[in-house]
Enzyme design. Structure first.
Site, PDB file in Angstrom:
ATOM      1  N   GLY A  13       0.837  -1.188   0.000  1.00 54.03           N
ATOM      2  CA  GLY A  13       0.000   0.000   0.000  1.00 54.03           C
ATOM      3  C   GLY A  13       0.873   1.239   0.000  1.00 54.03           C
ATOM      4  O   GLY A  13       2.018   1.198   0.451  1.00 54.03           O
ATOM      5  N   THR A  14       0.333   2.319  -0.512  1.00 55.32           N
ATOM      6  CA  THR A  14       1.176   3.503  -0.681  1.00 55.32           C
ATOM      7  C   THR A  14       0.710   4.697   0.137  1.00 55.32           C
ATOM      8  O   THR A  14       0.788   4.663   1.353  1.00 55.32           O
ATOM      9  CB  THR A  14       1.316   3.857  -2.175  1.00 55.32           C
ATOM     10  N   THR A  15       0.191   5.759  -0.460  1.00 59.17           N
ATOM     11  CA  THR A  15       0.193   7.075   0.168  1.00 59.17           C
ATOM     12  C   THR A  15      -1.005   7.360   1.068  1.00 59.17           C
ATOM     13  O   THR A  15      -2.152   7.170   0.673  1.00 59.17           O
ATOM     14  CB  THR A  15       0.281   8.161  -0.918  1.00 59.17           C
TER      15      THR A  15
END
Length: 279
Positions: free
Chosen positions: A53-55
């Site tokens: 998962g990122t931002t």
């Protein structure tokens, strides 16, 4: 068979005795292998074996805090998921967002939710916001071994402080490092691969005392800017109608924007960029 269980069906003594208010500590004695950071891993790096998962962004407001996360998960150079949800309520007045190895992050988030609920049931009161952040820091520290093999998880924690030392800062934000270091942030923060671009966007537009409604727009704009420069961050997907998850925590509790609410905000941000692509 789980370690310590009697084949006759009788529960072990640690189930029957008055125990700790920490569910994680209880699980350490009952079934430590169930904890995210206690599972044995094969040698070598494992970073590319699971979606990431990122931002995530968090913004302190006049009423509390706003947290938003994009919906993309990646695995190497591939998009593993377009609609993962990385922002969740931790309890009635706090929020948690996760970046890093998605599976471990979601498990850690759920364990943290149980940790807070267990404490409240045993003690009869809610943990302070600082206490919640410290409990989460301990969980992150417990995953250090896996993090060193590439399966790192870094959360972002924010909430409404029911007993703030400074009445003007009821909304508070906490960040962490992979070793469990705990840091309180001022105003706003972001984690994940697009965090550099998201924080750069917020730096220009954030003002102390921003309203919750304006902070929601700022959060979506920051995620848009992150997606513009970071391939691992997903921007508003108008074609598939996949938009960021946005939540707030105020004196009234936590609230997740409905599909209609976030659609309206996202479409307004996208329309604005059509006229001014550079923001």
């Amino acid at each position: 068979m789980t370690k310590g269980f009697d084949p006759s069906g009788r529960l072990p003594d640690f189930f029957m005795n008055a125990g700790t208010s920490s569910f994680t500590q209880f699980l350490t004695h009952a079934s430590p292998e169930l904890l995210p950071g206690r599972r044995p891993l094969p040698p070598g790096m494992a970073a590319d074996l699971a979606p990431h998962g990122t931002t995530i962004v968090a913004i302190a407001t006049a009423e509390g805090v706003v947290m938003a996360g994009d919906r993309r998960a990646t695995m190497g150079n591939l998009i593993a998921s377009r609609d993962i949800e990385k922002v969740h309520p931790a309890d009635s007045y706090s929020l948690i967002g996760i970046a890093g190895t998605a599976g471990i992050g979601i498990e850690l988030m759920r364990l943290f939710q149980v940790e807070l609920e267990h404490y409240e049931k045993i003690e009869g009161i809610m943990l302070s916001l600082d206490g919640k952040a410290n409990r989460l820091a301990g969980m992150v520290r417990g995953n250090l071994g896996a993090a060193m093999q590439g399966l790192a998880v870094v959360p972002l924690f924010a909430g409404y402080d029911l007993s703030p030392a400074d009445g003007s800062r009821a909304g508070r934000i906490f960040s962490f490092d992979v070793a469990g270091g705990l840091y309180e942030e001022t105003g706003y923060d972001s984690i994940g691969s697009g965090s550099l671009f998201a924080k750069s966007a917020l730096k220009k537009k954030y003002r102390p005392g921003v309203s919750t409604a304006d902070a929601i727009t700022l959060a979506v704009e920051a995620l848009y800017d992150a997606a513009d420069d970071d391939t691992a961050t997903g921007g508003p997907d108008v074609t598939r109608k996949i938009y960021p998850v946005v939540m707030s925590a105020t004196a009234e509790g936590t609230h997740r924007l409905s599909e209609q609410e976030i659609t309206a905000v996202a479409e307004r941000v996208v329309a604005g960029r059509m006229d001014n692509p550079g923001g």
